[in-house]
Every structure is written in structure tokens, then in C-alpha cells.
Motif scaffolding. Structure first.
Motif, PDB file in Angstrom:
ATOM      1  N   ILE A 138       0.836  -1.202   0.000  1.00  0.00           N
ATOM      2  CA  ILE A 138       0.000   0.000   0.000  1.00  0.00           C
ATOM      3  C   ILE A 138       0.869   1.249   0.000  1.00  0.00           C
ATOM      4  N   LEU A 139       1.905   1.255   0.842  1.00  0.00           N
ATOM      5  CA  LEU A 139       2.798   2.415   0.902  1.00  0.00           C
ATOM      6  C   LEU A 139       3.483   2.641  -0.442  1.00  0.00           C
ATOM      7  N   CYS A 140       3.930   1.559  -1.055  1.00  0.00           N
ATOM      8  CA  CYS A 140       4.588   1.672  -2.367  1.00  0.00           C
ATOM      9  C   CYS A 140       3.618   2.187  -3.418  1.00  0.00           C
ATOM     10  N   TYR A 141       2.385   1.722  -3.348  1.00  0.00           N
ATOM     11  CA  TYR A 141       1.370   2.184  -4.299  1.00  0.00           C
ATOM     12  C   TYR A 141       1.104   3.677  -4.113  1.00  0.00           C
ATOM     13  N   LEU A 142       1.002   4.109  -2.862  1.00  0.00           N
ATOM     14  CA  LEU A 142       0.785   5.529  -2.597  1.00  0.00           C
ATOM     15  C   LEU A 142       1.965   6.375  -3.059  1.00  0.00           C
ATOM     16  N   GLU A 143       3.174   5.802  -2.958  1.00  0.00           N
ATOM     17  CA  GLU A 143       4.378   6.517  -3.379  1.00  0.00           C
ATOM     18  C   GLU A 143       4.571   6.492  -4.893  1.00  0.00           C
ATOM     19  N   GLY A 144       3.854   5.602  -5.564  1.00  0.00           N
ATOM     20  CA  GLY A 144       3.992   5.511  -7.018  1.00  0.00           C
ATOM     21  C   GLY A 144       5.079   4.569  -7.472  1.00  0.00           C
ATOM     22  N   THR A 145       5.630   3.756  -6.555  1.00  0.00           N
ATOM     23  CA  THR A 145       6.676   2.793  -6.931  1.00  0.00           C
ATOM     24  C   THR A 145       6.097   1.408  -7.187  1.00  0.00           C
ATOM     25  N   LEU A 146       4.789   1.253  -7.004  1.00  0.00           N
ATOM     26  CA  LEU A 146       4.097   0.001  -7.309  1.00  0.00           C
ATOM     27  C   LEU A 146       2.850   0.354  -8.108  1.00  0.00           C
ATOM     28  N   ASP A 147       2.695  -0.287  -9.262  1.00  0.00           N
ATOM     29  CA  ASP A 147       1.608   0.089 -10.176  1.00  0.00           C
ATOM     30  C   ASP A 147       0.244  -0.357  -9.699  1.00  0.00           C
ATOM     31  N   ILE A 148       0.164  -1.557  -9.125  1.00  0.00           N
ATOM     32  CA  ILE A 148      -1.121  -2.103  -8.714  1.00  0.00           C
ATOM     33  C   ILE A 148      -0.982  -2.783  -7.357  1.00  0.00           C
ATOM     34  N   LEU A 149      -2.109  -2.962  -6.687  1.00  0.00           N
ATOM     35  CA  LEU A 149      -2.147  -3.725  -5.440  1.00  0.00           C
ATOM     36  C   LEU A 149      -2.573  -5.159  -5.752  1.00  0.00           C
ATOM     37  N   PRO A 150      -2.179  -6.127  -4.917  1.00  0.00           N
ATOM     38  CA  PRO A 150      -2.420  -7.545  -5.219  1.00  0.00           C
ATOM     39  C   PRO A 150      -3.839  -8.014  -4.911  1.00  0.00           C
ATOM     40  N   ILE A 151      -4.784  -7.114  -4.915  1.00  0.00           N
ATOM     41  CA  ILE A 151      -6.185  -7.422  -4.648  1.00  0.00           C
ATOM     42  C   ILE A 151      -6.996  -6.786  -5.780  1.00  0.00           C
ATOM     43  N   PRO A 152      -7.985  -7.508  -6.333  1.00  0.00           N
ATOM     44  CA  PRO A 152      -8.760  -6.962  -7.451  1.00  0.00           C
ATOM     45  C   PRO A 152      -9.297  -5.567  -7.164  1.00  0.00           C
ATOM     46  N   GLY A 153      -9.097  -4.660  -8.115  1.00  0.00           N
ATOM     47  CA  GLY A 153      -9.564  -3.292  -7.954  1.00  0.00           C
ATOM     48  C   GLY A 153      -9.109  -2.444  -9.124  1.00  0.00           C
ATOM     49  N   LEU A 154      -9.447  -1.161  -9.087  1.00  0.00           N
ATOM     50  CA  LEU A 154      -9.033  -0.219 -10.127  1.00  0.00           C
ATOM     51  C   LEU A 154      -7.777   0.496  -9.653  1.00  0.00           C
ATOM     52  N   TRP A 155      -6.636  -0.119  -9.880  1.00  0.00           N
ATOM     53  CA  TRP A 155      -5.382   0.437  -9.365  1.00  0.00           C
ATOM     54  C   TRP A 155      -4.627   1.168 -10.461  1.00  0.00           C
ATOM     55  N   ASP A 156      -4.335   2.412 -10.196  1.00  0.00           N
ATOM     56  CA  ASP A 156      -3.658   3.273 -11.153  1.00  0.00           C
ATOM     57  C   ASP A 156      -3.175   4.491 -10.368  1.00  0.00           C
TER      58      ASP A 156
END
Length: 302
Positions: free
Chosen positions: A134-152
Motif C-alpha cells: 500500500i505504501l509503495c502504491y501511494l508513493e507511485g513505486t508500485l503500479d497495482i495492489l495484489p487485490i482486485p480493484g481499479l489500481w492506477d
């Protein structure tokens, strides 16, 4: 978010919101019977099919999330995960088909609830890995989270910055709670699971919540047993005060006490006693931290 709904939907949501809120409060108090009764009342308009489709999706998303906490409190983790996943599915529909872009942070909050469930199940490796994702996703270093959703990441950027900062701080707090009090070897193993993905660097000018990022650097030095760096970073971090991240400040004090005990510093026991005395007056001290510091625990919901 209710303003685009038909008037009848808005009326129903306002009318039954009280039952949902009281169910959540009862669950936090540990009053499971009352909480079940309130949530049964909150689900009445859904059972009677009183909403428009959009209103139903929005209302059920909120009720599912809240009732998942009831299941979490009574130890029914399978149902808590099920309801959280269903709420996340509804959140996706609301974002994608109804234009509720502001709900993207709500989707992240639902993923954060999985972190809490894994923690309560003592699946610490899964909890800490997801928290860092989650932290990486918020920082923009991870494109998607490992749970189905609209991650961008563009969806994150479109959220109010102050709310993203709060989310980053809260998830970092989850990490602090998971790691607190564990032996350094366990800390190191959990921290190493995914922290490398964040590419931690000593730079507080490009992050959503610099104090939280600074704490991650403090913790990194602690688990790597880099004592000089830990003491330097901890000193700087503690000197800035508790501000809006008291939990991280307390976690740093706990690590400092643990280090003193581990190295058997002169007067380390006196230091621990002084911290314990001061900690009795600290506001918002989690029960787990109270126990680690030897403070008489207070009753609170996790």
C-alpha cells in the motif's frame, strides 16, 4: 457523495446511518449482541429493495465495510474478509460506472482493513507485506495492489493531497504496531519482506508524509542493527515531537528502550522506569505499547 442520488435514497441513507454508526460503536465497545441488532436494522432498506441501483451500491458498500469490523471483533475472520472483499467490489463499480473517483481512497482503506485482519490472525508476514505494498502504491513505486480493484497511480494523484498523506501515515502506523516488541531477528525478516521495494532514501522532500517516511528510515536502521545511524535518526525524529504521528513517536521510544535493555547500558533500568512513568500520561498510547512499556493497560478496541 449523496447529492447525485435521488431524494428518496438520500433520505434512506440519513435515516439508517444512525443504526450503522451505532452498530460500529457497539462493536468497538465489544458489545457484540447490540452491534448485531443495529446492523440488522441497518440492512432493512437493502432487504426491502428500497434504493435505486446507485443508492443500493453506495449504501451496501458502507454497511459491508462496517459490519466486517463486527466480524473482525468477534473473531470471524473469514466473514470479515468476505464482507471487505464485497465492499471493495462495490467500490470498483461505483468508481468505474458512476464516477465516484473520490472513493479511490476508500478502496485503499478497504485493502488496509485486510492488513488488520491478517494481523489479528497473526499472519504477520502477509500483513506487513500488504502494508508495504500500500505504501509503495501511494508513493507511485508500485503500479497495482495484489487485490482486485481499479489500481492506477493517476487515481492517487487525483485525491486531495492531505487525505493521501493521512492514509500514508495511518498505514505506516499499522507497520509500527505489527513490528513493535518483536525480536530484532523477526523484525528484520518482516521488514526485509518488502521494504526494499520502497527504495528508502534519506530525502524527505518528495513524499506524501515526510514524518512517516522518516520513521521508516529510523526503523530500517534499528532492524539492520546499525546502532549509530539508529541513534542519530531516532534523536532527530524524537526531537521533532509527536505532532500528528504520536504512534510512530511512541514506537521509536519503545525501540530505544529495547536497545538499552539489549546492550545493558548503565542505568538502562532507570531509563525504562522514567519512560514508564511518563508514558502513563501519554495520549492515544495503544494498549500493545502500554504493555511493552509496563504501563497499566487501558481497555480499547483494536
Amino acid at each position: 457523495m449523496e447529492t447525485s442520488l435521488p431524494p428518496i435514497d438520500q433520505l434512506l441513507i440519513r435515516r439508517f446511518k444512525n443504526a450503522r454508526d451505532r452498530g460500529l460503536l457497539a462493536a468497538r465497545r465489544g458489545d457484540i449482541v447490540s452491534s448485531e441488532r443495529f446492523f440488522a436494522a441497518a440492512r432493512v432498506p437493502l432487504q426491502l429493495d428500497m434504493f435505486s441501483l446507485e443508492g443500493k451500491l453506495l449504501y451496501k458498500c458502507c454497511v459491508d465495510q462496517s459490519e466486517a469490523y463486527l466480524d473482525y471483533r468477534r473473531g470471524d475472520f473469514d466473514r470479515a474478509r468476505k464482507l471487505t472483499a464485497e465492499a471493495l467490489e462495490l467500490n470498483v463499480v461505483l468508481e468505474e460506472e458512476y464516477g465516484y473517483g473520490i472513493l479511490h481512497l476508500h478502496a485503499i482503506e478497504l485493502v488496509r482493513n485486510f492488513v488488520r485482519i491478517y494481523t489479528r490472525c497473526m499472519c504477520f508476514d502477509r500483513a506487513i507485506e500488504l502494508a508495504y505494498q500500500i505504501l509503495c502504491y501511494l508513493e507511485g513505486t508500485l503500479d497495482i495492489l495484489p487485490i482486485p480493484g481499479l489500481w492506477d497511480y493517476e487515481r492517487v494523484v487525483r485525491q486531495p493531497p492531505e487525505l493521501v498523506a493521512v492514509m500514508f501515515a495511518e498505514v505506516t502506523g499499522d507497520v509500527a504496531l505489527i513490528l513493535a516488541g518483536k525480536k530484532r531477528q523477526i523484525d528484520h525478516g518482516l521488514f526485509a519482506l518488502t521494504s526494499a521495494n520502497m527504495q528508502l532514501q534519506v530525502n524527505d522532500n518528495c513524499h506524501w508524509h515526510p514524518p512517516s517516511y522518516a520513521w521508516l528510515l529510523v526503523k530500517q536502521a534499528f532492524v539492520l542493527n546499525d546502532i549509530p545511524t539508529f541513534l542519530e535518526r531516532a534523536s532527530t525524529f524524537l526531537a521533532k515531537g509527536r505532532a500528528d504521528t504520536p504512534l510512530l513517536w511512541y514506537a521509536t521510544v519503545i525501540d530505544l528502550v529495547a536497545l538499552c535493555d539489549e546492550l545493558d547500558f548503565t542505568n538502562s533500568e532507570l531509563f525504562r522506569q522514567e519512560v514508564c512513568t511518563d508514558a502513563a500520561t501519554w495520549k492515544f498510547l495503544p494498549q500493545k505499547f502500554s504493555c511493552l512499556l509496563g504501563v497499566h493497560p487501558k481497555t480499547e478496541a483494536a
